[in-house]
Design a protein around this motif. Structure first.
Motif, PDB file in Angstrom:
ATOM      1  N   VAL A  39       0.839  -1.205   0.000  1.00  0.00           N
ATOM      2  CA  VAL A  39       0.000   0.000   0.000  1.00  0.00           C
ATOM      3  C   VAL A  39       0.873   1.254   0.000  1.00  0.00           C
ATOM      4  O   VAL A  39       0.611   2.210  -0.737  1.00  0.00           O
ATOM      5  CB  VAL A  39      -0.960  -0.015   1.214  1.00  0.00           C
ATOM      6  N   ALA A  40       1.927   1.256   0.824  1.00  0.00           N
ATOM      7  CA  ALA A  40       2.825   2.411   0.884  1.00  0.00           C
ATOM      8  C   ALA A  40       3.481   2.640  -0.472  1.00  0.00           C
ATOM      9  O   ALA A  40       3.588   3.791  -0.934  1.00  0.00           O
ATOM     10  CB  ALA A  40       3.879   2.205   1.967  1.00  0.00           C
ATOM     11  N   ALA A  41       3.919   1.581  -1.118  1.00  0.00           N
ATOM     12  CA  ALA A  41       4.542   1.712  -2.433  1.00  0.00           C
ATOM     13  C   ALA A  41       3.537   2.252  -3.455  1.00  0.00           C
ATOM     14  O   ALA A  41       3.884   3.085  -4.297  1.00  0.00           O
ATOM     15  CB  ALA A  41       5.099   0.366  -2.886  1.00  0.00           C
ATOM     16  N   ARG A  42       2.301   1.786  -3.366  1.00  0.00           N
ATOM     17  CA  ARG A  42       1.253   2.254  -4.280  1.00  0.00           C
ATOM     18  C   ARG A  42       1.023   3.752  -4.131  1.00  0.00           C
ATOM     19  O   ARG A  42       0.787   4.457  -5.108  1.00  0.00           O
ATOM     20  CB  ARG A  42      -0.037   1.488  -4.003  1.00  0.00           C
ATOM     21  N   LEU A  43       1.134   4.258  -2.902  1.00  0.00           N
ATOM     22  CA  LEU A  43       0.939   5.685  -2.643  1.00  0.00           C
ATOM     23  C   LEU A  43       2.215   6.502  -2.831  1.00  0.00           C
ATOM     24  O   LEU A  43       2.185   7.722  -2.771  1.00  0.00           O
ATOM     25  CB  LEU A  43       0.421   5.892  -1.205  1.00  0.00           C
ATOM     26  N   GLY A  44       3.348   5.825  -3.029  1.00  0.00           N
ATOM     27  CA  GLY A  44       4.624   6.515  -3.162  1.00  0.00           C
ATOM     28  C   GLY A  44       5.209   6.969  -1.837  1.00  0.00           C
ATOM     29  O   GLY A  44       6.014   7.900  -1.790  1.00  0.00           O
ATOM     30  N   VAL A  45       4.823   6.310  -0.762  1.00  0.00           N
ATOM     31  CA  VAL A  45       5.297   6.656   0.582  1.00  0.00           C
ATOM     32  C   VAL A  45       6.634   5.963   0.817  1.00  0.00           C
ATOM     33  O   VAL A  45       6.794   4.786   0.497  1.00  0.00           O
ATOM     34  CB  VAL A  45       4.269   6.211   1.654  1.00  0.00           C
ATOM     35  N   GLN A  46       7.602   6.701   1.393  1.00  0.00           N
ATOM     36  CA  GLN A  46       8.881   6.106   1.767  1.00  0.00           C
ATOM     37  C   GLN A  46       8.627   5.090   2.885  1.00  0.00           C
ATOM     38  O   GLN A  46       8.034   5.425   3.900  1.00  0.00           O
ATOM     39  CB  GLN A  46       9.840   7.168   2.279  1.00  0.00           C
ATOM     40  N   VAL A  47       9.101   3.882   2.671  1.00  0.00           N
ATOM     41  CA  VAL A  47       8.957   2.845   3.689  1.00  0.00           C
ATOM     42  C   VAL A  47      10.048   3.048   4.720  1.00  0.00           C
ATOM     43  O   VAL A  47      11.233   3.139   4.372  1.00  0.00           O
ATOM     44  CB  VAL A  47       9.061   1.432   3.058  1.00  0.00           C
TER      45      VAL A  47
END
Length: 113
Positions: free
Chosen positions: A100-108
């Motif tokens: 989900v984070a990758a889909r939103l472009g959020v830094q993990v």
């Protein structure tokens, strides 16, 4: 050895029924190994970090309704809401939150060793 009317026979019978042999003591939960406990603790911390980062990103985009959150995460609204708000540890949540984070472009966040 008849019934005396004072309940003594019945009390003794109930007391004997409730006693379990030593080899049959009930355990509330199976013990987990120290390594598995450490892994779960690390997973819990990672889920908190990911949920916070995802929540911030959704807020920054003004995505607040369950339907909009579900659409942004690519899953049904109820499932998306549960994933972001659940308090109980579940196997697979970290992997799903990373997707989900990758889909939103959020830094993990980097996982601590």
């Amino acid at each position: 050895m008849g019934y005396r009317g004072d309940g003594s026979l019945r009390r003794g019978h109930i007391r004997a029924m409730s006693m379990l042999p030593n080899d049959q003591t009930p355990s509330a939960k199976p013990k987990i190994s120290p390594e598995q406990r450490r892994r779960r603790t690390a997973d819990r911390l990672m889920t908190i970090k990911l949920r916070m980062a995802i929540g911030r990103e959704l807020d920054d985009r003004s995505i607040t309704t369950p339907a909009a959150i579900g659409a942004a995460l690519g899953m049904p609204p109820a499932e998306a809401t549960k994933l972001l708000t659940r308090h109980q540890w579940r196997e697979g949540d970290v992997a799903l939150l990373k997707v989900v984070a990758a889909r939103l472009g959020v830094q993990v966040p980097i996982q601590d060793p």
